[in-house]
Motif scaffolding. Sequence first.
Motif, short mmCIF file in Angstrom:
data_model
loop_
_atom_site.label_atom_id
_atom_site.label_comp_id
_atom_site.label_asym_id
_atom_site.label_seq_id
_atom_site.Cartn_x
_atom_site.Cartn_y
_atom_site.Cartn_z
N LEU A 212 0.19 39.54 -62.07
CA LEU A 212 1.57 39.27 -62.48
C LEU A 212 2.43 40.52 -62.28
CD1 LEU A 212 3.63 37.37 -63.86
CD2 LEU A 212 2.88 38.35 -66.05
N LEU A 213 3.49 40.38 -61.48
CA LEU A 213 4.40 41.50 -61.22
C LEU A 213 5.68 41.41 -62.04
CD1 LEU A 213 4.07 41.63 -57.33
CD2 LEU A 213 3.00 43.15 -59.02
N ALA A 214 6.11 40.19 -62.38
CA ALA A 214 7.35 40.04 -63.15
C ALA A 214 7.44 38.64 -63.73
CB ALA A 214 8.57 40.30 -62.26
N VAL A 215 8.18 38.54 -64.82
CA VAL A 215 8.58 37.26 -65.39
C VAL A 215 10.08 37.37 -65.61
CG1 VAL A 215 7.95 38.01 -67.73
CG2 VAL A 215 8.27 35.58 -67.26
N TYR A 216 10.83 36.34 -65.18
CA TYR A 216 12.28 36.43 -65.26
C TYR A 216 12.91 35.05 -65.31
CZ TYR A 216 12.15 35.42 -60.24
OH TYR A 216 11.93 34.84 -59.02
N MET B 254 16.85 28.54 -70.05
CA MET B 254 16.76 28.96 -68.65
C MET B 254 15.35 28.67 -68.13
SD MET B 254 19.04 32.35 -68.39
CE MET B 254 20.70 32.36 -69.02
N SER B 255 15.16 28.86 -66.83
CA SER B 255 13.89 28.53 -66.17
C SER B 255 13.05 29.78 -65.95
CB SER B 255 14.17 27.89 -64.80
OG SER B 255 15.03 26.79 -64.94
N PRO B 256 11.85 29.86 -66.57
CA PRO B 256 10.99 31.02 -66.37
C PRO B 256 10.29 30.97 -65.01
CG PRO B 256 10.00 29.51 -67.94
CD PRO B 256 11.32 28.93 -67.57
N TYR B 257 10.38 32.06 -64.29
CA TYR B 257 9.73 32.22 -63.00
C TYR B 257 8.80 33.42 -63.07
CZ TYR B 257 12.43 28.87 -60.20
OH TYR B 257 12.97 27.74 -59.66
N LEU B 258 7.70 33.36 -62.33
CA LEU B 258 6.75 34.46 -62.24
C LEU B 258 6.71 34.98 -60.81
CD1 LEU B 258 3.70 32.92 -64.15
CD2 LEU B 258 5.65 34.16 -65.10
N LEU B 259 6.68 36.29 -60.67
CA LEU B 259 6.45 36.92 -59.38
C LEU B 259 5.02 37.43 -59.41
CD1 LEU B 259 7.47 37.97 -56.63
CD2 LEU B 259 8.16 40.06 -57.81
N SER C 191 12.75 44.53 -54.47
CA SER C 191 12.71 43.44 -55.43
C SER C 191 14.09 42.82 -55.56
CB SER C 191 12.25 43.97 -56.78
OG SER C 191 12.35 42.95 -57.74
N HIS C 192 14.12 41.54 -55.87
CA HIS C 192 15.38 40.86 -56.11
C HIS C 192 15.74 40.85 -57.60
CE1 HIS C 192 12.34 37.78 -56.77
NE2 HIS C 192 13.20 37.21 -57.56
N LEU C 193 14.88 41.47 -58.40
CA LEU C 193 15.14 41.57 -59.83
C LEU C 193 16.05 42.75 -60.12
CD1 LEU C 193 11.57 40.98 -61.23
CD2 LEU C 193 13.37 39.32 -60.90
N ARG C 194 16.81 42.64 -61.20
CA ARG C 194 17.65 43.76 -61.57
C ARG C 194 17.26 44.25 -62.95
NH1 ARG C 194 22.58 41.38 -64.40
NH2 ARG C 194 22.14 39.18 -64.34
N GLY D 245 18.28 36.22 -63.66
CA GLY D 245 17.52 37.34 -63.12
C GLY D 245 17.01 38.28 -64.20
N GLN D 246 17.35 38.02 -65.45
CA GLN D 246 16.89 38.88 -66.54
C GLN D 246 15.42 38.61 -66.83
OE1 GLN D 246 19.62 38.05 -69.77
NE2 GLN D 246 20.85 39.82 -69.21
N GLY D 247 14.68 39.68 -67.08
CA GLY D 247 13.28 39.54 -67.36
C GLY D 247 12.59 40.87 -67.45
N MET D 248 11.32 40.89 -67.08
CA MET D 248 10.53 42.10 -67.20
C MET D 248 9.63 42.23 -65.97
SD MET D 248 7.88 43.08 -70.23
CE MET D 248 9.20 43.55 -71.34
N MET D 249 9.60 43.46 -65.44
CA MET D 249 8.69 43.76 -64.34
C MET D 249 7.48 44.49 -64.91
SD MET D 249 11.28 44.94 -61.33
CE MET D 249 9.98 45.00 -60.12
N PHE D 250 6.35 44.35 -64.23
CA PHE D 250 5.11 44.99 -64.64
C PHE D 250 4.63 45.88 -63.50
CE2 PHE D 250 5.32 40.90 -66.79
CZ PHE D 250 5.14 41.28 -68.11
N PRO D 251 3.93 46.97 -63.83
CA PRO D 251 3.41 47.82 -62.76
C PRO D 251 2.36 47.07 -61.95
CG PRO D 251 2.57 48.53 -64.91
CD PRO D 251 3.59 47.45 -65.17
#
Length: 144
Positions: A91-95, A27-32, A138-141, A100-106
Motif C-alpha cells: 500500500l502506497l497511499a489511501v485517498y 467521498m470515495s476511498p481509493y488505494l494506490l 504522484s498525483h496526490l497532494r 485527493g486528500q489522504g495519506m501516503m506511505f513510504p
Amino acid sequence: MTKRQGMSSNRPYMLRAMYDWINDNDMSPYLLVNARLPGVKVPSSAVADGQVVLNVAARAVGALDLGNEWIRFDARFGGVSHHIEVPIGALLAVYAKESGQGMMFPAEEASADESAVADAAGTDAQDGDDKPPPRRGSHLRVVK
C-alpha cells in the motif's frame, strides 16, 4: 524515551482510520498499490507503471477485508469479477477520489526471500517485462 522494538506496522491502522474518515465525508476511498511487490494479485490490465489504483468504496467492492497483513476484496474489472489480494506493505497511499486528500506511505522493498517466492510463484500483476518503467510523480497532494 527508548524506541520499542518489535512493534507492528501502523500502516493497517492508518489505512482503516483514513478509510473511515473518507467514507464519513461521503467521498470515495481509493488505494494506490505497488503492483510489483510479491503477493499482489490484481488484473495485469489494471497495472500502469508498476502501480494500480483501486476503488474500495463500499458500492464498488464486495467482502472488503482491511486486515493487519492483507487487503482483500472482490471487484469487477472490465465486467469480469476478480478476487483482489494486496499485502499491506504494498500500500502506497489511501485517498479520497474527489478531493485527493489522504495519506501516503513510504514504499517498502521486497526482501530477497520474498522476491524468490514471487519469482517462483508469479503474480497476476506481473506482465513479463523485466525492464522497470520510468518513475513518474504522484498525483496526490500534501494537505496540512
